[in-house]
Design a protein around this motif. Structure first.
Motif, PDB file in Angstrom:
ATOM      1  N   LEU A  50      -4.044  -1.687  -5.275  1.00 49.23           N
ATOM      2  CA  LEU A  50      -2.664  -1.392  -5.659  1.00 49.23           C
ATOM      3  C   LEU A  50      -2.225  -2.438  -6.661  1.00 49.23           C
ATOM      4  O   LEU A  50      -2.203  -3.627  -6.357  1.00 49.23           O
ATOM      5  CB  LEU A  50      -1.756  -1.432  -4.432  1.00 49.23           C
ATOM      6  N   LYS A  72       3.194   1.185  -5.004  1.00 49.49           N
ATOM      7  CA  LYS A  72       3.511   0.984  -3.598  1.00 49.49           C
ATOM      8  C   LYS A  72       2.680   1.977  -2.803  1.00 49.49           C
ATOM      9  O   LYS A  72       2.767   3.186  -3.033  1.00 49.49           O
ATOM     10  CB  LYS A  72       4.997   1.191  -3.320  1.00 49.49           C
ATOM     11  N   TYR A 127       1.217   3.653   0.879  1.00 49.53           N
ATOM     12  CA  TYR A 127       1.429   3.886   2.305  1.00 49.53           C
ATOM     13  C   TYR A 127       0.142   4.481   2.867  1.00 49.53           C
ATOM     14  O   TYR A 127      -0.216   5.608   2.524  1.00 49.53           O
ATOM     15  CB  TYR A 127       2.595   4.860   2.520  1.00 49.53           C
ATOM     16  N   CYS A 168      -3.965  -5.536  -2.443  1.00 48.39           N
ATOM     17  CA  CYS A 168      -2.577  -5.299  -2.843  1.00 48.39           C
ATOM     18  C   CYS A 168      -2.175  -6.426  -3.783  1.00 48.39           C
ATOM     19  O   CYS A 168      -1.992  -7.576  -3.352  1.00 48.39           O
ATOM     20  CB  CYS A 168      -1.672  -5.249  -1.609  1.00 48.39           C
ATOM     21  N   SER A 186       4.287  -2.356   0.375  1.00 47.45           N
ATOM     22  CA  SER A 186       3.188  -1.465   0.766  1.00 47.45           C
ATOM     23  C   SER A 186       2.907  -1.600   2.265  1.00 47.45           C
ATOM     24  O   SER A 186       3.211  -2.613   2.888  1.00 47.45           O
ATOM     25  CB  SER A 186       1.925  -1.800  -0.038  1.00 47.45           C
TER      26      SER A 186
END
Length: 283
Positions: free
Chosen positions: A29, A34, A36, A52, A59
Motif C-alpha cells: 500500500l 488505504k 482493508y 503499508c 489501513s
C-alpha cells in the motif's frame, strides 16, 4: 499486488500464495492508498507479507491468516507478516505463525492499534520505532527469540521516535528470549508495559531489559512474571512497581487454552487500563 488509490476491500476467503517465487511483498500500500483486508490468507512470501508505506494511513488487517512468510537466507528482518510505516491503522484478530520475523514491524508507524492477535511458533511478535501505538490483548507463545523491541533502528527518522507506546494486558507463554527490549538501537521514552502475563521457559530469561541512560521514564508495572529472571534496568527514572510472580493458573496451557481457570489469583488482579475495553473473547 499494489492497491489502487481508493480503499481496497478484499473478499472474504481471498488467498495470496507466492510459493516463495517472487522477490518483494505480496501486497504493498503506497502513500494515499488505504487498504482493508478482512479474512485474507497470505503465505509463502519471500519478503514481507504486506507493506503499508507511510501515507497509507488508516489501513486495516483483521481476521486474517498470515504464515510462512520470509526467507532468512534472503536477508534478516525481511520476514515480517506486516511491515507497517502507516499511522492510525488497526491490526486485530489475526493468526500469525511460522513467519521468519514478526507479526508487525512498526517502522515508524504511529497511533496504530494492535490487539487480539494470536502469534505463535516464529521468531518475534513486534518491533517498533513508532510512537503512541497501543498493543493489547494479544496471545503470544512459543517464540524462538525475543518478543518485542521498542527503539529499533529509528534512523533516519527524527528523534524521539520510540515514545509513549502502550503494551497492556498481553499474554506471553513459554518465552525463551527477552519479552521486551527498551532502547538498544535508539532511545525509548515514556513507554508502558503494564498488566501483562509473562511465562518464561527458564529462570534465566530476562522479562524486560532497559538498555541505557537515554531510555527515559519507562513504566514496567503490575505485570506477572512466572519463572523468569530479574528485570535489567539501565534506564533513567524507570518505574518498576507492583510486578508479581504467582502462577496465573491457565485452563490448559498444554493444549493452548490460556484462559484463566476458575479461582485463578490473576482474575481481577490487574489495574484498570483505559485503552483496553474488553478481552480477546469480548468479556
Amino acid at each position: 499486488m499494489r492497491s489502487g488509490t481508493k480503499p481496497l476491500p478484499l473478499e472474504k476467503g481471498y488467498h495470496i500464495d507466492l510459493g516463495f517465487s517472487l522477490d518483494g511483498q505480496a501486497v504493498t500500500l503506497y502513500a494515499a492508498d488505504k487498504g482493508y483486508f478482512d479474512d485474507v490468507e497470505v503465505k509463502n512470501v519471500k519478503f514481507h507479507g504486506m507493506a503499508c508505506i507511510a501515507g497509507a494511513d488508516g489501513s486495516e488487517v483483521v481476521r486474517s491468516l498470515l504464515h510462512d512468510i520470509g526467507n532468512f537466507s534472503v536477508g534478516d528482518n525481511l520476514g515480517n507478516a506486516l511491515y507497517w510505516s502507516c499511522d492510525g491503522g488497526l491490526i486485530e484478530h489475526n493468526l500469525a505463525y511460522s513467519n521468519d520475523y514478526a507479526l508487525v514491524w512498526l517502522n515508524p508507524g504511529s497511533g496504530n492499534i494492535v490487539r487480539y492477535n494470536v502469534v505463535r511458533s516464529q521468531r518475534w511478535f513486534a518491533n517498533m520505532s513508532g510512537s503512541n501505538n497501543q498493543i493489547y490483548g494479544n496471545l503470544v507463545h512459543g517464540l524462538t527469540s525475543n518478543a518485542m523491541q521498542i527503539g529499533y533502528d529509528c534512523a533516519p527518522h527524527a528523534a524521539p521516535c520510540s515514545y509513549q507506546n502502550k503494551v497492556h494486558h498481553n499474554t506471553f507463554y513459554n518465552q525463551s528470549g527477552i519479552a521486551l527490549e527498551l532502547g538498544n538501537f535508539w532511545n525509548a521514552e515514556q513507554n508502558e508495559f503494564i498488566n501483562n502475563i509473562l511465562h518464561c521457559s527458564s529462570a534465566g530469561v530476562v522479562p524486560v531489559k532497559v538498555y541505557g541512560s537515554d531510555d527515559l521514564s519507562n513504566i514496567i508495572r503490575t505485570n506477572r512474571f512466572v519463572g523468569c529472571g530479574a528485570i535489567q534496568d539501565s534506564g533513567t527514572s524507570t518505574v518498576t512497581s507492583g510486578n508479581t510472580t504467582g502462577d496465573p493458573s491457565f485452563v490448559d496451557s498444554a493444549n493452548e487454552n490460556f484462559a484463566l481457570a476458575a479461582g485463578s489469583n490473576a482474575i481481577d488482579a490487574a489495574e484498570l487500563s483505559p485503552i483496553v475495553p474488553e478481552d480477546m473473547v469480548g468479556n
